[in-house]
Design an enzyme around this catalytic site. Structure first.
Site, PDB file in Angstrom:
ATOM      1  N   TYR A  51       0.900  -6.124   5.061  1.00 55.92           N
ATOM      2  CA  TYR A  51      -0.388  -6.159   5.345  1.00 55.92           C
ATOM      3  C   TYR A  51      -1.147  -4.754   5.381  1.00 55.92           C
ATOM      4  O   TYR A  51      -0.443  -3.877   5.696  1.00 55.92           O
ATOM      5  CB  TYR A  51      -0.868  -7.006   6.450  1.00 55.92           C
ATOM      6  CG  TYR A  51      -0.636  -8.459   6.230  1.00 55.92           C
ATOM      7  CD1 TYR A  51      -1.611  -9.287   6.084  1.00 55.92           C
ATOM      8  CD2 TYR A  51       0.865  -9.050   6.407  1.00 55.92           C
ATOM      9  CE1 TYR A  51      -1.268 -10.678   6.127  1.00 55.92           C
ATOM     10  CE2 TYR A  51       0.874 -10.513   6.282  1.00 55.92           C
ATOM     11  CZ  TYR A  51      -0.267 -11.197   6.055  1.00 55.92           C
ATOM     12  OH  TYR A  51       0.069 -12.506   5.809  1.00 55.92           O
ATOM     13  N   GLU A  52      -2.438  -4.633   5.023  1.00 61.25           N
ATOM     14  CA  GLU A  52      -2.969  -3.470   4.922  1.00 61.25           C
ATOM     15  C   GLU A  52      -2.901  -2.579   6.226  1.00 61.25           C
ATOM     16  O   GLU A  52      -3.146  -1.384   6.217  1.00 61.25           O
ATOM     17  CB  GLU A  52      -4.550  -3.715   4.562  1.00 61.25           C
ATOM     18  CG  GLU A  52      -5.381  -2.336   4.142  1.00 61.25           C
ATOM     19  CD  GLU A  52      -6.863  -3.046   3.895  1.00 61.25           C
ATOM     20  OE1 GLU A  52      -7.638  -2.148   3.959  1.00 61.25           O
ATOM     21  OE2 GLU A  52      -6.946  -4.163   3.345  1.00 61.25           O
ATOM     22  N   SER A  53      -3.008  -3.132   7.307  1.00 62.09           N
ATOM     23  CA  SER A  53      -2.856  -2.480   8.746  1.00 62.09           C
ATOM     24  C   SER A  53      -1.673  -1.712   8.747  1.00 62.09           C
ATOM     25  O   SER A  53      -1.528  -0.998   9.949  1.00 62.09           O
ATOM     26  CB  SER A  53      -3.197  -3.370   9.840  1.00 62.09           C
ATOM     27  OG  SER A  53      -2.167  -4.475   9.733  1.00 62.09           O
ATOM     28  N   GLY A  54      -0.802  -1.949   8.051  1.00 61.60           N
ATOM     29  CA  GLY A  54       0.454  -0.869   7.987  1.00 61.60           C
ATOM     30  C   GLY A  54       1.814  -2.004   8.441  1.00 61.60           C
ATOM     31  O   GLY A  54       2.876  -1.328   8.786  1.00 61.60           O
ATOM     32  N   GLY A 143      -8.928  -2.699   0.873  1.00 65.25           N
ATOM     33  CA  GLY A 143      -7.970  -2.234   0.149  1.00 65.25           C
ATOM     34  C   GLY A 143      -7.701  -2.931  -1.105  1.00 65.25           C
ATOM     35  O   GLY A 143      -6.781  -2.282  -1.909  1.00 65.25           O
TER      36      GLY A 143
END
Length: 272
Positions: A51-54, A143
């Site tokens: 996921y985009e948050s890492g 993203g």
């Protein structure tokens, strides 16, 4: 005996089946997250969801409301910084599939999650939608633009209606194949782009030459006329359109249990 299912369940299960084991998938929130986690819980247990948050190799037991949902971090193998996520994992070519949703999609698989123009906005026809004064302002791209250009390929899942399937998106947030279908021909260093679009009515894929989306499979009970009525351009069909396989009992049980657990968890959080 064939299991009973809804059009939404048909879409989610079909989208889940598009993913395979050992893939590395960059997951969008919403329908893509739902499908990706059903895949992980059924036929693709070794898929790596990012996921985009890492969060890397996350295995949430409930569906996240956003990329910042604590469930993603708590269930992940590890969490890296957002710059590392984009610079190493995405731009470094380590993502097999980007799985995205959208508010608008056009016949060349361009996505709009930025603004919806007023009906009388003539600038839409010129590809110059007024960003400053839209009818509706959407959440934005996040993203998705980077995912679309750097992932090896992109899957899209979205509900099928004329509001969503428009001949030309009001704003190109995330490029599919450009306004003329030729953008990726000019930039061979980027990914293949959208390779499949899965809706609650059918499956579409880009024509190998024109890159225009073409219906390749109809979901059981869905007619060509229904798809035509729900699409904002003269949609084309493959000469030999197939019928999409129906969900099985296990897939439906996993999906329904996941959604029930998610609803209970979010309801409890809201009551606190």
């Amino acid at each position: 005996m064939t299991a009973n299912y809804t059009p939404a369940e048909m879409m989610t299960v079909t989208a889940a089946r598009a993913l395979s084991n050992n893939m590395t998938c960059f997951v969008g929130i919403g329908l893509p997250s739902e499908a990706a986690n059903v895949a992980r819980m059924t036929h693709a247990p070794d898929i790596t969801l990012i996921y985009e948050s890492g969060t890397i190799q996350t295995k949430p037991e409930i569906l996240p409301l956003s990329i910042g949902d604590g469930e993603l971090c708590e269930s992940a193998l590890t969490t890296v910084s957002v710059p590392e996520m984009f610079r190493y994992w995405l731009q470094g070519g380590h993502i097999d599939v980007g799985f995205l949703g959208t508010a608008q999609i056009d016949k060349y698989a361009n996505l709009n999650t930025t603004v919806i123009a007023a009906k009388d906005d003539s600038s839409v026809k010129e590809g110059k939608t007024s960003y400053a004064n839209p009818k509706v302002r959407l959440p934005g791209g996040g993203g998705a633009p980077e995912i679309s250009t750097n992932a090896k390929e992109v899957f899209i899942t979205v509900k099928h209606s004329t509001r969503t399937f428009v001949e030309q998106v009001d704003f190109v947030t995330t490029v599919g194949f450009g306004r003329d279908g030729k953008v990726r021909d000019q930039h061979p260093q980027i990914g293949r782009g959208p390779t499949v679009v899965i809706t609650d009515l059918c499956i579409l894929k880009p024509d190998p030459d024109s890159k225009e989306l073409v219906v390749v499979s109809l979901h059981p009970g869905v007619t060509k006329e229904q798809v035509i009525a729900a699409t904002g351009w003269p949609i084309k069909f493959l000469e030999s359109v197939t019928t999409t396989p129906t969900p099985n009992a296990q897939e439906l049980d996993v999906l329904r249990t996941l959604k029930e657990k998610t609803a209970r968890a979010h309801s409890a959080q809201g009551a606190v």
